[in-house]
Design a protein around this motif. Structure first.
Motif, short mmCIF file in Angstrom:
data_model
loop_
_atom_site.label_atom_id
_atom_site.label_comp_id
_atom_site.label_asym_id
_atom_site.label_seq_id
_atom_site.Cartn_x
_atom_site.Cartn_y
_atom_site.Cartn_z
N LYS A 1 -17.90 -43.47 -15.74
CA LYS A 1 -18.73 -42.48 -16.42
C LYS A 1 -19.71 -41.85 -15.41
CE LYS A 1 -18.75 -44.70 -20.99
NZ LYS A 1 -19.62 -45.40 -21.99
N ALA A 2 -20.24 -42.68 -14.53
CA ALA A 2 -21.15 -42.18 -13.49
C ALA A 2 -20.40 -41.24 -12.56
CB ALA A 2 -21.74 -43.34 -12.71
N LYS A 3 -19.20 -41.62 -12.20
CA LYS A 3 -18.38 -40.77 -11.33
C LYS A 3 -18.08 -39.44 -12.00
CE LYS A 3 -13.93 -40.70 -8.89
NZ LYS A 3 -12.70 -41.48 -8.57
N ALA A 4 -17.73 -39.48 -13.27
CA ALA A 4 -17.42 -38.25 -14.01
C ALA A 4 -18.64 -37.35 -14.08
CB ALA A 4 -16.91 -38.60 -15.40
N TYR A 5 -19.81 -37.95 -14.30
CA TYR A 5 -21.04 -37.16 -14.36
C TYR A 5 -21.30 -36.46 -13.02
CZ TYR A 5 -26.02 -36.08 -14.29
OH TYR A 5 -27.23 -35.44 -14.15
N ASN B 1 -23.08 -31.18 -7.62
CA ASN B 1 -22.55 -30.83 -6.30
C ASN B 1 -22.45 -32.05 -5.40
OD1 ASN B 1 -22.23 -27.98 -6.68
ND2 ASN B 1 -24.46 -27.79 -6.58
N THR B 2 -22.27 -33.22 -6.01
CA THR B 2 -22.13 -34.46 -5.24
C THR B 2 -20.89 -34.40 -4.36
OG1 THR B 2 -23.23 -35.76 -6.94
CG2 THR B 2 -21.80 -36.95 -5.42
N ALA B 3 -21.06 -34.79 -3.09
CA ALA B 3 -19.93 -34.83 -2.16
C ALA B 3 -19.40 -36.25 -1.96
CB ALA B 3 -20.34 -34.24 -0.81
N ALA B 4 -20.29 -37.24 -2.02
CA ALA B 4 -19.86 -38.62 -1.80
C ALA B 4 -20.88 -39.58 -2.37
CB ALA B 4 -19.67 -38.89 -0.31
N VAL B 5 -20.39 -40.71 -2.89
CA VAL B 5 -21.23 -41.78 -3.39
C VAL B 5 -20.66 -43.11 -2.92
CG1 VAL B 5 -22.01 -43.04 -5.46
CG2 VAL B 5 -22.06 -40.54 -5.44
N MET B 6 -21.54 -43.99 -2.45
CA MET B 6 -21.16 -45.37 -2.12
C MET B 6 -22.14 -46.32 -2.79
SD MET B 6 -19.93 -46.04 1.80
CE MET B 6 -20.04 -47.82 1.57
N VAL C 1 -27.34 -51.20 -2.38
CA VAL C 1 -27.58 -50.03 -1.55
C VAL C 1 -26.76 -48.90 -2.17
CG1 VAL C 1 -27.29 -48.96 0.71
CG2 VAL C 1 -27.97 -51.36 0.54
N LEU C 2 -27.42 -47.77 -2.41
CA LEU C 2 -26.75 -46.63 -3.03
C LEU C 2 -26.90 -45.41 -2.12
CD1 LEU C 2 -25.33 -45.28 -5.43
CD2 LEU C 2 -27.56 -45.10 -6.55
N VAL C 3 -25.77 -44.82 -1.75
CA VAL C 3 -25.77 -43.64 -0.88
C VAL C 3 -25.24 -42.45 -1.66
CG1 VAL C 3 -24.81 -42.60 1.22
CG2 VAL C 3 -25.42 -45.04 1.19
N HIS C 4 -25.94 -41.33 -1.56
CA HIS C 4 -25.53 -40.09 -2.23
C HIS C 4 -25.60 -38.95 -1.22
CE1 HIS C 4 -26.16 -36.43 -4.75
NE2 HIS C 4 -25.30 -37.04 -5.54
N ARG C 5 -24.47 -38.23 -1.07
CA ARG C 5 -24.40 -37.13 -0.10
C ARG C 5 -24.02 -35.83 -0.78
NH1 ARG C 5 -24.36 -38.88 5.01
NH2 ARG C 5 -25.76 -37.09 5.20
N VAL C 6 -24.48 -34.74 -0.17
CA VAL C 6 -24.21 -33.39 -0.65
C VAL C 6 -23.80 -32.55 0.55
CG1 VAL C 6 -25.20 -31.35 -1.78
CG2 VAL C 6 -25.93 -33.64 -2.47
N ASN C 7 -22.86 -31.65 0.35
CA ASN C 7 -22.47 -30.76 1.44
C ASN C 7 -23.48 -29.62 1.55
OD1 ASN C 7 -21.33 -29.19 3.39
ND2 ASN C 7 -19.33 -28.96 2.39
N THR C 8 -24.57 -29.88 2.25
CA THR C 8 -25.63 -28.89 2.40
C THR C 8 -25.34 -27.89 3.51
OG1 THR C 8 -26.82 -30.66 3.58
CG2 THR C 8 -27.53 -30.16 1.34
N ASP C 9 -24.14 -27.97 4.09
CA ASP C 9 -23.71 -26.90 5.00
C ASP C 9 -23.40 -25.63 4.22
OD1 ASP C 9 -23.93 -28.60 7.20
OD2 ASP C 9 -21.86 -29.29 7.02
N ASN D 1 -26.30 -25.19 -1.90
CA ASN D 1 -25.56 -26.29 -2.51
C ASN D 1 -26.47 -27.51 -2.54
OD1 ASN D 1 -22.99 -27.06 -3.63
ND2 ASN D 1 -22.74 -28.43 -1.87
N ARG D 2 -26.84 -27.98 -3.72
CA ARG D 2 -27.79 -29.07 -3.82
C ARG D 2 -27.62 -29.85 -5.11
NH1 ARG D 2 -32.53 -27.90 -2.41
NH2 ARG D 2 -33.67 -29.39 -3.71
N VAL D 3 -28.19 -31.05 -5.15
CA VAL D 3 -28.30 -31.86 -6.35
C VAL D 3 -29.78 -32.12 -6.57
CG1 VAL D 3 -27.87 -34.14 -7.34
CG2 VAL D 3 -26.03 -32.94 -6.16
N GLU D 4 -30.28 -31.81 -7.75
CA GLU D 4 -31.70 -31.96 -8.03
C GLU D 4 -32.07 -33.44 -8.24
OE1 GLU D 4 -33.69 -29.55 -7.67
OE2 GLU D 4 -32.18 -27.95 -7.56
#
Length: 358
Positions: free
Chosen positions: A56-60, A65-70, A327-335, A339-342
């Protein structure tokens, strides 16, 4: 009387053990580290997490604009998705790396946090006032220098919130100040003789076996606003998660103290109220959770005191939650422009992930 005392002592020992079973379990369990590559949790149910809820978290996240989550639990990957091997700009996460670098050199006496800008010969163009030169290294790490000189790599928000120059004395006022963060790198290189990107490589990346980081991933930012450079670099989620695990483990990696424990605890402790940024607290270039504060660590989720995070513009997060050994990592393609996640979106994502623990 002797028998009575013996029985009382025995009862007391049993009571203490029963009172703290979870803490003892966590201490014994939280010793896993990745080798050359990450290990995966094969049975997340044994850790109390439900796959259907993590999905459900992945679907959300796909609606953002999430690029990656670990998600790392107990030193192993619980769940991941997206481009976890792609290197993205750290933006302000760079500051937390620099904070960690300081630890060994402070302990060894190479860096004295009480030294002032004047004693160090630190200046800028236009020059600092005598009052501004009274700011210490410690003030800069805490974002409390009172030096509101123009700085490189500032966002519009940072410029809008910046006080007028010469309005605050050193150490008295917290403001998220890129001048402080940039000059902290100048001072680090001046006192240690090491460039930031090379120091990250030798002092952190190699000891914790980062898979992909290279000093070539860094690109200093210079400009007319200030003589003190910004130091962003690129890193992927998998290597960023290793850094997070190192901090979660109080600077230990596979039995070796990479960063002094005392420094990890000091730098990730609450030193300033961060209400100016609608957040709870700030340490030494780390955002830190503070219970009963006016603002939460993240909107929409209860992250208790002891948690801390590194944050980069556009929605980059490295969140360490000791309560969950996570540990939670969240990345966004800000290139990609705009493009952002609030922060509110990320807060909801974190809540969905934590709610997946049954």
């Amino acid at each position: 009387m002797v028998k009575s005392n013996f029985l009382y002592a025995s009862f007391l020992i049993i009571f203490i053990v029963l009172l703290h079973p979870v803490n003892t379990y966590a201490q014994n369990k939280s010793q896993d580290f990745p080798g050359k590559s990450w290990n995966y949790i094969k049975d997340m149910g044994s850790y109390g997490y439900l796959l259907k809820d993590l999905k459900k978290a992945k679907a959300y996240s796909k609606d953002m604009n999430t690029a990656a989550v670990m998600i790392v639990v107990d030193g192993k990957i619980l769940y991941e998705w997206g481009e976890v091997e792609k290197k993205y700009n750290t933006h302000s996460i760079r500051k937390s790396f620099l904070s960690a670098l300081y630890g060994n050199y402070v302990k060894e006496g190479v860096i004295n946090l009480n030294m002032t800008m004047g004693q160090l010969g630190i200046d800028d163009n236009p020059p600092l006032s005598d009052e501004e030169k009274e700011a210490t290294i410690s003030d800069c790490l805490k974002a409390r220098s009172g030096v509101y000189h123009p700085a490189l790599y500032e966002s519009k928000r940072m410029k809008a919130l910046k006080p007028e120059r010469h309005t605050e004395k050193a150490g008295t006022h917290w403001y998220y100040n890129n001048w402080d963060f940039n000059v902290a790198a100048t001072i680090f290189t001046q006192l240690t003789g090491k460039e930031v990107y090379e120091a990250i490589h030798t002092d952190i990346a190699k000891p914790i076996q980062m898979e992909d980081y290279s000093p070539k991933d860094g690109n200093y930012v210079s400009g007319e606003a200030s003589i003190h450079r910004a130091y962003p670099f690129r890193i992927n989620a998998r290597d960023l998660a290793r850094f997070g695990l190192l901090m979660l483990r109080k600077g230990i990696w596979n039995g070796k103290q990479i960063i002094p424990r005392e420094w990890v605890e000091e730098s990730t402790s609450y030193h300033s109220d961060a209400a100016l940024y609608s957040c709870d607290g700030y340490g030494y270039m780390w955002w830190v959770a503070k219970d009963y504060n006016k603002f939460p660590h993240l909107p929409g989720v209860d992250v208790k005191e002891g948690a801390f995070s590194a944050r980069g513009a556009g929605g980059h997060y490295l969140l360490i939650i000791p309560e969950y050994d996570m540990v939670l990592v969240h990345r966004v393609n800000t290139d990609i422009d705009n493009n952002r996640v609030e922060k509110e979106e990320f807060g909801k994502l974190v809540k969905l992930i934590l709610d997946a623990k049954s």
